[in-house]
Write a protein that holds these residues in place. Structure first.
Motif, PDB file in Angstrom:
ATOM      1  N   ALA A   1       0.847  -1.193   0.000  1.00  0.00           N
ATOM      2  CA  ALA A   1       0.000   0.000   0.000  1.00  0.00           C
ATOM      3  C   ALA A   1       0.876   1.234   0.000  1.00  0.00           C
ATOM      4  N   ILE A   2       0.288   2.346  -0.438  1.00  0.00           N
ATOM      5  CA  ILE A   2       1.017   3.606  -0.487  1.00  0.00           C
ATOM      6  C   ILE A   2       0.072   4.741  -0.159  1.00  0.00           C
ATOM      7  N   ARG A   3       0.538   5.677   0.632  1.00  0.00           N
ATOM      8  CA  ARG A   3      -0.240   6.877   0.891  1.00  0.00           C
ATOM      9  C   ARG A   3      -0.229   7.741  -0.360  1.00  0.00           C
ATOM     10  N   TRP A   4      -1.358   8.365  -0.650  1.00  0.00           N
ATOM     11  CA  TRP A   4      -1.452   9.113  -1.901  1.00  0.00           C
ATOM     12  C   TRP A   4      -0.713  10.444  -1.843  1.00  0.00           C
ATOM     13  N   SER A   5      -0.672  11.069  -0.678  1.00  0.00           N
ATOM     14  CA  SER A   5      -0.043  12.388  -0.577  1.00  0.00           C
ATOM     15  C   SER A   5       1.155  12.384   0.352  1.00  0.00           C
ATOM     16  N   ALA A   6       1.704  11.225   0.593  1.00  0.00           N
ATOM     17  CA  ALA A   6       2.890  11.127   1.440  1.00  0.00           C
ATOM     18  C   ALA A   6       3.778  10.027   0.881  1.00  0.00           C
ATOM     19  N   SER A   7       4.914   9.826   1.484  1.00  0.00           N
ATOM     20  CA  SER A   7       5.859   8.846   0.964  1.00  0.00           C
ATOM     21  C   SER A   7       5.758   7.495   1.649  1.00  0.00           C
ATOM     22  N   ASN A   8       4.793   7.347   2.540  1.00  0.00           N
ATOM     23  CA  ASN A   8       4.673   6.099   3.281  1.00  0.00           C
ATOM     24  C   ASN A   8       4.298   4.938   2.374  1.00  0.00           C
ATOM     25  N   THR A   9       5.030   3.851   2.506  1.00  0.00           N
ATOM     26  CA  THR A   9       4.698   2.614   1.816  1.00  0.00           C
ATOM     27  C   THR A   9       4.660   1.474   2.825  1.00  0.00           C
ATOM     28  N   TYR A  10       3.920   0.446   2.488  1.00  0.00           N
ATOM     29  CA  TYR A  10       3.714  -0.690   3.376  1.00  0.00           C
ATOM     30  C   TYR A  10       3.789  -1.966   2.534  1.00  0.00           C
ATOM     31  N   TYR A  11       4.417  -2.985   3.086  1.00  0.00           N
ATOM     32  CA  TYR A  11       4.576  -4.249   2.366  1.00  0.00           C
ATOM     33  C   TYR A  11       4.318  -5.435   3.265  1.00  0.00           C
ATOM     34  N   ALA A  12       3.755  -6.472   2.672  1.00  0.00           N
ATOM     35  CA  ALA A  12       3.681  -7.750   3.378  1.00  0.00           C
ATOM     36  C   ALA A  12       5.089  -8.334   3.467  1.00  0.00           C
ATOM     37  N   ASP A  13       5.354  -9.059   4.532  1.00  0.00           N
ATOM     38  CA  ASP A  13       6.682  -9.633   4.711  1.00  0.00           C
ATOM     39  C   ASP A  13       7.066 -10.530   3.544  1.00  0.00           C
ATOM     40  N   SER A  14       6.088 -11.196   2.971  1.00  0.00           N
ATOM     41  CA  SER A  14       6.360 -12.155   1.904  1.00  0.00           C
ATOM     42  C   SER A  14       6.853 -11.504   0.611  1.00  0.00           C
TER      43      SER A  14
END
Length: 126
Positions: free
Chosen positions: A50-63
């Motif tokens: 996932a990614i925030r639309w107006s920020a640089s935050n990203t998120y990933y599943a460990d896999s």
């Protein structure tokens, strides 16, 4: 109403790469975050990135950490998922989704997303 259209799926050998795209439409398009989820046959839908639309935050599943990269093009209202070093266990239907409201709820939970695309099949052969 927001429409999401995924593309870029296909058949690839293990170790190969694919890039998925998710184009959003509907005026005005406003998103808090966009995410990718996947569902393999007989399994529940699971979070991928996932990614925030107006920020640089990203998120990933460990896999998928270290193999997949999520990024966006705000001008095109499009989010991408670059998938490298693909494995047979990555085989699934991949869905993109968008959250339209600001919220502190987790970006990794499918129930927190408002709109979904129709999905695109990714098949990784061994």
């Amino acid at each position: 109403q927001v429409q999401l259209v995924e593309s870029g799926g296909g058949l690839v050998q293990a170790g190969g790469s694919l890039r998925l795209s998710c184009a959003a439409s509907g005026r005005p398009f406003s998103s808090y975050a966009m995410g990718w989820f996947r569902q393999a046959p007989g399994k529940e839908r699971e979070f991928v990135a996932a990614i925030r639309w107006s920020a640089s935050n990203t998120y990933y599943a460990d896999s998928v950490k270290g193999r997949f990269t999520i990024f966006r093009d705000n001008a095109k209202s499009t989010v991408y998922l670059q998938m490298n070093s693909l494995k047979p266990e990555d085989t699934a239907v991949y869905y993109c989704a968008t959250r339209t409201r600001t919220s502190s709820a987790s970006n990794t939970v499918a129930a927190n997303y408002d709109y979904w695309g129709q999905g695109t099949q990714v098949t990784v052969s061994s």
